[in-house]
Design a protein around this motif. Structure first.
Motif, mmCIF file in Angstrom:
data_model
loop_
_atom_site.group_PDB
_atom_site.id
_atom_site.type_symbol
_atom_site.label_atom_id
_atom_site.label_comp_id
_atom_site.label_asym_id
_atom_site.label_seq_id
_atom_site.Cartn_x
_atom_site.Cartn_y
_atom_site.Cartn_z
ATOM 1 N N ILE A 84 0.832 -1.205 0.000
ATOM 2 C CA ILE A 84 0.000 0.000 0.000
ATOM 3 C C ILE A 84 0.869 1.258 0.000
ATOM 4 N N ALA B 294 0.873 3.988 -2.945
ATOM 5 C CA ALA B 294 0.553 5.385 -2.647
ATOM 6 C C ALA B 294 1.696 6.312 -3.062
ATOM 7 N N THR C 52 1.741 6.604 -6.778
ATOM 8 C CA THR C 52 0.581 7.376 -7.220
ATOM 9 C C THR C 52 0.834 8.864 -7.048
ATOM 10 N N LEU C 53 1.341 9.238 -5.876
ATOM 11 C CA LEU C 53 1.612 10.661 -5.639
ATOM 12 C C LEU C 53 2.742 11.182 -6.515
ATOM 13 N N ILE D 101 -6.535 11.355 -9.488
ATOM 14 C CA ILE D 101 -6.628 10.396 -8.392
ATOM 15 C C ILE D 101 -8.061 10.358 -7.885
ATOM 16 N N ALA E 244 -2.513 -1.734 -4.516
ATOM 17 C CA ALA E 244 -3.109 -1.311 -3.243
ATOM 18 C C ALA E 244 -4.209 -2.270 -2.798
#
Length: 131
Positions: free
Chosen positions: A76, A80, A83-84, A92, A110
């Motif tokens: 996870i 994350a 993704t950021l 998002i 995730a």
């Protein structure tokens, strides 16, 4: 002459975990890189569960559930972070799953981590209440 199968007296049979580690890694790579959501999730769960199994069998950990929780958290956090780092903030949203290939793959990672945390948490609770 009686021969016993296995590697030594300490290990009477060979471990099945390396096969599952390799299979889980291959399936997760195929699923993530090709973009097959269910294959990615299944492969990552198989990979993480196999890591927990092999560490438990070898005696590094006493129970597999904390390892599954740890691998789930790592998945996870990595999803994350990527993704950021790679996905624009405007993109998002859960409604965008399936529209952007990178975001969909990160959601698969995730989801696999979330399932592993749920499996490890529920199994740990059940194990504590059974004792």
């Amino acid at each position: 002459m009686a021969e016993e199968p296995g590697l030594s007296d300490q290990y009477p049979t060979a471990s099945p975990w390396p096969l599952f580690v390799a299979l889980g890694l291959a399936l997760s790579e195929i699923g993530v890189f090709v973009g097959l959501f269910p294959v990615a999730v299944f492969g990552l769960i198989l990979f993480g569960g196999s890591i927990a199994g092999i560490l438990t069998e070898s005696g590094y950990v006493g129970r597999p559930w904390p390892t599954m929780l740890g691998v789930g958290v790592i998945l996870i956090v990595l999803a994350a972070a990527f993704t950021l780092w790679q996905v624009p903030v405007a993109d998002i949203a859960l409604s965008n799953v399936g529209t952007g290939p990178l975001f969909t793959r990160l959601v698969a990672v995730a989801v696999a981590g979330t399932v592993m945390i749920a499996m490890g948490g529920v199994a740990s609770i059940m194990e504590q209440t059974a004792v």
